[in-house]
Design a protein around this motif. Structure first.
Motif, PDB file in Angstrom:
ATOM      1  N   ALA B 123       0.841  -1.197   0.000  1.00 50.04           N
ATOM      2  CA  ALA B 123       0.000   0.000   0.000  1.00 50.04           C
ATOM      3  C   ALA B 123       0.875   1.245   0.000  1.00 50.04           C
ATOM      4  CB  ALA B 123      -0.929  -0.009   1.213  1.00 50.04           C
ATOM      5  N   GLY B 124       0.839   1.981  -1.091  1.00 52.86           N
ATOM      6  CA  GLY B 124       1.615   3.220  -1.175  1.00 52.86           C
ATOM      7  C   GLY B 124       0.729   4.416  -0.893  1.00 52.86           C
ATOM      8  N   PHE B 125       1.240   5.318  -0.063  1.00 48.09           N
ATOM      9  CA  PHE B 125       0.544   6.578   0.216  1.00 48.09           C
ATOM     10  C   PHE B 125       1.439   7.718  -0.248  1.00 48.09           C
ATOM     11  CE2 PHE B 125      -1.086   4.203   4.205  1.00 48.09           C
ATOM     12  CZ  PHE B 125      -2.142   3.655   3.502  1.00 48.09           C
ATOM     13  N   VAL B 126       0.860   8.657  -0.970  1.00 48.04           N
ATOM     14  CA  VAL B 126       1.667   9.754  -1.477  1.00 48.04           C
ATOM     15  C   VAL B 126       0.893  11.062  -1.333  1.00 48.04           C
ATOM     16  CG1 VAL B 126       0.896   9.356  -3.849  1.00 48.04           C
ATOM     17  CG2 VAL B 126       3.075  10.495  -3.471  1.00 48.04           C
ATOM     18  N   VAL B 127       1.639  12.142  -1.176  1.00 45.59           N
ATOM     19  CA  VAL B 127       1.002  13.458  -1.019  1.00 45.59           C
ATOM     20  C   VAL B 127       0.390  13.911  -2.342  1.00 45.59           C
ATOM     21  CG1 VAL B 127       1.378  15.861  -0.323  1.00 45.59           C
ATOM     22  CG2 VAL B 127       2.631  14.044   0.814  1.00 45.59           C
ATOM     23  N   GLY B 128       0.922  13.408  -3.454  1.00 46.51           N
ATOM     24  CA  GLY B 128       0.455  13.836  -4.779  1.00 46.51           C
ATOM     25  C   GLY B 128       1.417  14.858  -5.341  1.00 46.51           C
ATOM     26  N   GLY B 129       1.553  14.865  -6.648  1.00 53.22           N
ATOM     27  CA  GLY B 129       2.479  15.790  -7.284  1.00 53.22           C
ATOM     28  C   GLY B 129       1.927  17.204  -7.322  1.00 53.22           C
ATOM     29  N   GLY B 130       2.819  18.170  -7.483  1.00 52.95           N
ATOM     30  CA  GLY B 130       2.397  19.566  -7.578  1.00 52.95           C
ATOM     31  C   GLY B 130       1.300  19.787  -8.611  1.00 52.95           C
ATOM     32  N   PRO B 131       1.452  19.225  -9.832  1.00 54.07           N
ATOM     33  CA  PRO B 131       0.417  19.481 -10.851  1.00 54.07           C
ATOM     34  C   PRO B 131      -0.977  19.035 -10.423  1.00 54.07           C
ATOM     35  CG  PRO B 131       2.376  18.537 -11.869  1.00 54.07           C
ATOM     36  CD  PRO B 131       2.594  18.475 -10.379  1.00 54.07           C
ATOM     37  N   GLU B 132      -1.055  17.978  -9.598  1.00 55.83           N
ATOM     38  CA  GLU B 132      -2.374  17.462  -9.221  1.00 55.83           C
ATOM     39  C   GLU B 132      -3.179  18.468  -8.406  1.00 55.83           C
ATOM     40  OE1 GLU B 132      -0.091  14.349  -8.851  1.00 55.83           O
ATOM     41  OE2 GLU B 132      -0.857  13.758 -10.809  1.00 55.83           O
ATOM     42  N   HIS B 142      -3.074  22.934   2.195  1.00 55.19           N
ATOM     43  CA  HIS B 142      -3.613  21.929   3.125  1.00 55.19           C
ATOM     44  C   HIS B 142      -3.116  20.525   2.793  1.00 55.19           C
ATOM     45  CE1 HIS B 142      -7.250  24.822   3.775  1.00 55.19           C
ATOM     46  NE2 HIS B 142      -6.273  25.077   4.624  1.00 55.19           N
ATOM     47  N   ALA B 143      -2.200  20.406   1.811  1.00 51.48           N
ATOM     48  CA  ALA B 143      -1.817  19.087   1.302  1.00 51.48           C
ATOM     49  C   ALA B 143      -1.318  18.166   2.420  1.00 51.48           C
ATOM     50  CB  ALA B 143      -0.743  19.237   0.221  1.00 51.48           C
ATOM     51  N   ARG B 144      -0.386  18.673   3.218  1.00 55.08           N
ATOM     52  CA  ARG B 144       0.211  17.790   4.235  1.00 55.08           C
ATOM     53  C   ARG B 144      -0.770  17.453   5.331  1.00 55.08           C
ATOM     54  NH1 ARG B 144       5.031  16.142   3.318  1.00 55.08           N
ATOM     55  NH2 ARG B 144       5.689  17.079   1.382  1.00 55.08           N
ATOM     56  N   GLU B 145      -1.539  18.445   5.772  1.00 57.85           N
ATOM     57  CA  GLU B 145      -2.573  18.172   6.783  1.00 57.85           C
ATOM     58  C   GLU B 145      -3.517  17.078   6.305  1.00 57.85           C
ATOM     59  OE1 GLU B 145      -3.352  22.649   8.563  1.00 57.85           O
ATOM     60  OE2 GLU B 145      -4.982  21.550   7.640  1.00 57.85           O
ATOM     61  N   ARG B 146      -3.967  17.208   5.083  1.00 62.78           N
ATOM     62  CA  ARG B 146      -4.904  16.215   4.540  1.00 62.78           C
ATOM     63  C   ARG B 146      -4.245  14.858   4.425  1.00 62.78           C
ATOM     64  NH1 ARG B 146      -9.500  18.614   1.390  1.00 62.78           N
ATOM     65  NH2 ARG B 146      -9.627  16.709   0.185  1.00 62.78           N
ATOM     66  N   PHE B 147      -2.977  14.847   3.994  1.00 67.90           N
ATOM     67  CA  PHE B 147      -2.259  13.579   3.851  1.00 67.90           C
ATOM     68  C   PHE B 147      -2.171  12.851   5.200  1.00 67.90           C
ATOM     69  CE2 PHE B 147       1.741  11.172   4.077  1.00 67.90           C
ATOM     70  CZ  PHE B 147       1.541  10.265   3.056  1.00 67.90           C
ATOM     71  N   TYR B 148      -1.734  13.560   6.223  1.00 65.68           N
ATOM     72  CA  TYR B 148      -1.578  12.915   7.541  1.00 65.68           C
ATOM     73  C   TYR B 148      -2.927  12.447   8.073  1.00 65.68           C
ATOM     74  CZ  TYR B 148       3.038  15.107   7.414  1.00 65.68           C
ATOM     75  OH  TYR B 148       4.297  15.504   7.049  1.00 65.68           O
ATOM     76  N   GLU B 149      -3.927  13.294   7.899  1.00 65.22           N
ATOM     77  CA  GLU B 149      -5.243  12.942   8.447  1.00 65.22           C
ATOM     78  C   GLU B 149      -5.847  11.754   7.695  1.00 65.22           C
ATOM     79  OE1 GLU B 149      -7.695  16.386   9.446  1.00 65.22           O
ATOM     80  OE2 GLU B 149      -9.445  15.166   8.947  1.00 65.22           O
ATOM     81  N   ALA B 150      -5.704  11.765   6.361  1.00 64.43           N
ATOM     82  CA  ALA B 150      -6.222  10.649   5.559  1.00 64.43           C
ATOM     83  C   ALA B 150      -5.491   9.359   5.928  1.00 64.43           C
ATOM     84  CB  ALA B 150      -6.049  10.948   4.067  1.00 64.43           C
ATOM     85  N   HIS B 151      -4.172   9.457   6.113  1.00 63.35           N
ATOM     86  CA  HIS B 151      -3.392   8.281   6.515  1.00 63.35           C
ATOM     87  C   HIS B 151      -3.920   7.705   7.826  1.00 63.35           C
ATOM     88  CE1 HIS B 151      -0.287   6.860   9.342  1.00 63.35           C
ATOM     89  NE2 HIS B 151       0.026   6.050   8.352  1.00 63.35           N
ATOM     90  N   ASP B 152      -4.125   8.577   8.814  1.00 61.66           N
ATOM     91  CA  ASP B 152      -4.596   8.097  10.122  1.00 61.66           C
ATOM     92  C   ASP B 152      -5.948   7.408   9.980  1.00 61.66           C
ATOM     93  OD1 ASP B 152      -2.336   9.281  11.091  1.00 61.66           O
ATOM     94  OD2 ASP B 152      -3.350  10.984  12.045  1.00 61.66           O
ATOM     95  N   LEU B 153      -6.796   7.988   9.154  1.00 57.22           N
ATOM     96  CA  LEU B 153      -8.133   7.424   8.953  1.00 57.22           C
ATOM     97  C   LEU B 153      -8.047   6.040   8.301  1.00 57.22           C
ATOM     98  CD1 LEU B 153     -11.205   7.363   8.684  1.00 57.22           C
ATOM     99  CD2 LEU B 153     -11.028   9.027   6.828  1.00 57.22           C
TER     100      LEU B 153
END
Lengths: 268, 389
Positions: B123-132, B142-153
């Motif tokens: 299972a790979g989790f990624v923040v997503g590229g700049g273009p996305e 909010h990219a990092r906040e969302r990444f950490y929160e989504a990961h925890d969920l």
């Protein structure tokens, strides 16, 4: 000319810097995404006639607290906090671009907290068929051309140098890009999505009771003229003024003309 | 050492007269669905071939609205692979968590792939590229906040009995109760790809996940990145296991060094000059200031700036040559980097089917077995003093 001095102010989101000078009727100036402050002629000019108060938004200059601001609603409440901490009962609110949007958000929520409203090239509305130009991810030289009409303006010159440096793959020193990164991040917080507008703002503009002046740079290439029209027609009794030979960052290009308009409007 | 075949699924048919970016604004009328039909199936075949040839796993990844990699849903490809393979690990590297709302979708789809494949998902989790962040209008600040929160969920959805309530800043779900659950318990192995941001490394180190270095920089940048990751693990109180890192690298093997360069160069430069432009856009607030400053070192070595083949060779942007040459270069670099996973890009740019197949076959028969001997499981890979980095 009165001297403007900086002070740090404790607010709910953190310490923010406020530039203040002059005496008379209090005029609060809310800056654009450029973060204009030190050395900004408009403030010095206005301070001859008014008590000029220019807070820097979190993320700009020395101001902290961006982590606690997520969107334009937080920004509006932050401006209200600043007014409260400074004990400003009913100041005039003057804003440029992003700052004008912020001022309009404050004015729709708390119409009694301001005595006059001056919106200079405001963003904040979505006008069908007349989108606001892109400010994020642009080549500096191209963006500056959208923001400032005068090709010889120092900002245009600096932007040309930045574009040339990027083109020749030179490393730009971190200390030079840092303020730009910070101000863009702060702008993204409030204006990335929805892009530089609040879908609910238009239907709330009728609530504004303060005398309002909408000023537009005749050569604004970022925000179409219809945006100023939309503000002016939705805010009861709003007046309009155009400034020639000025682009989007009107206050930086024609500070004396803008100061004269504001003085005239505020009855000085 | 584990060996993975990584496919970007590039769009190989940008018209010669198009010289714009391959991202965000690359006009979608340039996508020919007939080409799409051919290459999706061909690329799937190339991934399936990797299992037949003895690779340990295959890798796919997620990118949107671009010609660089036409895999907006790697989970669709991974589910096809789950059915068409029986042994290899299937690494989805990864799902761009901030783009999924709610992110329980990732927990569900990954669990489906893990069930279908019988527990072979990574299972790979990624923040997503700049273009996305442009293509989705998701706020990059909010990219990092969302990444950490989504990961925890997601991890909670896999490991704690449902239903439960999840109340975060960005995601609020009153009934989290993910069906299905993954075969691998407590959850599949987690990989996180990164380009060198300090926060990502510290996050991976803290959770004891694996860090995948994203390519297209000078080898010295990789060396520094993996050194920084090991440091992050040390600060987290332990010594990094080599299996906690992976090196993603374009590889091309032919009969001789001269053949390899002759056959590969134009395809590599299609990738560099046609598919990379636009990938490196940095949306505002996406990178913290301290990471931005750290990543400035080496930013100019980004592959998009490559002009000559000598630069490609010198910076090890691709490992290209005869089986002997490729073996020797990989040994040298793996000792330098200390990574326990080798993620090879065996198809790149316009590299056609026949050359890709030959490349995979030569690598699997002439190079991989020797590397397995050189790097027996459980042994240290790093052979350089940390001080050098």
């Amino acid at each position: 000319m009165a001297t403007l001095t900086d002070q740090m102010l404790s607010t709910a989101v953190g310490k923010v810097s406020v530039r203040r000078g002059g005496t008379g009727r209090p005029v609060v100036y809310l800056h654009s995404a450029t973060g204009e402050g030190p050395g900004f002629g408009l403030l010095e000019d206005l301070s001859d006639s008014f008590d000029v108060i220019a807070p820097m938004f979190p993320g700009f200059g020395e101001s902290e607290g961006l982590d606690a601001v997520d969107d334009m609603e937080d920004a509006a409440f932050h401006v209200l906090d600043v007014l409260d901490v400074l004990g400003l009962e009913r100041p005039a609110l003057v804003g440029l671009s992003l700052g004008a949007w912020m001022a309009a958000e404050v004015a729709t929520r708390w119409p009694d907290r301001l005595s006059a409203l001056v919106l200079v090239n405001p963003v904040g509305l979505r006008v069908d068929g007349a989108p606001i130009g892109e400010i994020f991810g642009r080549d500096p030289d191209e963006l500056a051309a959208d923001l400032i009409a005068d090709e010889q303006h120092p900002i245009r010159q600096a932007a040309r140098m930045m574009s040339a440096a990027a083109e020749s793959k030179q490393e730009i020193p971190f200390e030079l890009v840092k303020p730009l990164l910070q101000s863009l991040a702060a702008t993204a917080k409030v204006g990335w999505d929805p892009y530089l507008h609040d879908p609910k703002l238009a239907k709330r503009l009728h609530r504004i009771t303060a005398p309002t002046l909408v000023v537009r740079g005749a050569e604004d290439r970022l925000v179409p003229a219809s945006h100023g029209d939309a503000y002016a027609s939705a805010i009861p009794g709003a007046r309009r003024a155009d400034v020639a030979a000025a682009g989007h960052l009107l206050g930086l290009e024609q500070p004396a003309q803008l100061a004269a308009l504001i003085r005239d409007f505020l009855g000085q | 050492m584990r060996f993975f075949s990584f496919h970007l699924m590039p769009y190989p048919a940008l018209p010669p007269d198009y010289d714009g970016p391959a991202w965000i604004t690359c006009p979608n009328r340039l996508f020919d669905p007939q080409v799409g039909h051919e290459v999706y199936n061909r690329y799937l075949d190339e991934l399936i071939l990797a299992e037949e040839l003895g690779f340990d796993g295959v890798c796919v990844n997620e990118h949107h609205q671009n010609a660089y990699g036409i895999m907006p849903s790697p989970n669709l490809i991974a589910s096809a692979l789950a059915r068409q393979t029986t042994r290899v690990k299937i690494a989805v590297v990864g799902n761009a968590l901030p783009l999924y709302d709610p992110p329980t979708r990732v927990a569900e789809e990954f669990a489906m792939i893990d069930c279908i494949s019988g527990g072979r998902l990574i299972a790979g989790f990624v923040v997503g590229g700049g273009p996305e962040y442009y293509s989705f209008s998701i706020n990059p600040a909010h990219a990092r906040e969302r990444f950490y929160e989504a990961h925890d969920l997601i991890i909670k959805a896999w490991t704690e009995p449902g239903p439960f309530e999840f109340i975060g800043k960005h995601y609020r779900i009153r009934y989290v109760n993910t069906w299905p659950r993954p075969v691998q318990q407590p959850h599949p192995e987690v990989w996180v790809p990164g380009v060198g941001s300090l926060e990502t490394m510290e996050f991976v180190a803290a959770h004891r996940y694996a860090y995948m270095g994203i390519p297209y920089f000078h080898i010295s940048v990789f060396e520094r990145t993996f050194g920084m990751f090991r440091d992050a693990c040390e600060r987290a109180g332990y010594q990094a296991d080599p299996m906690q890192s992976g090196w993603l690298e374009p590889i091309f093997v032919a009969e001789t060094d001269a053949d390899a360069r002759r056959l590969y160069e134009e395809h590599f430069f299609y990738f560099v000059k046609r598919l990379l432009p636009g990938i490196n856009i940095q949306p505002p607030g996406y990178t913290t200031l301290r990471s931005y400053e750290s990543m400035l070192k080496g930013a100019n070595t980004f592959a998009i700036n490559l002009e000559t083949w000598d630069e490609v060779v010198e910076g090890q942007y691709a490992i290209v040559g005869s089986p002997d040459t490729v073996y020797e270069k990989l040994v040298e670099n793996l000792h330098r980097l200390g990574t326990g996973n080798l993620l090879g890009l065996f198809q790149l740019g316009t590299l056609p089917a026949d050359l890709t197949r030959r490349n995979l076959e030569l690598f699997a028969t002439e190079v991989m077995p020797r590397l397995r001997k050189e790097f027996p499981e459980g042994q240290a890979i790093l052979q350089q003093s940390e001080a050098v980095a």
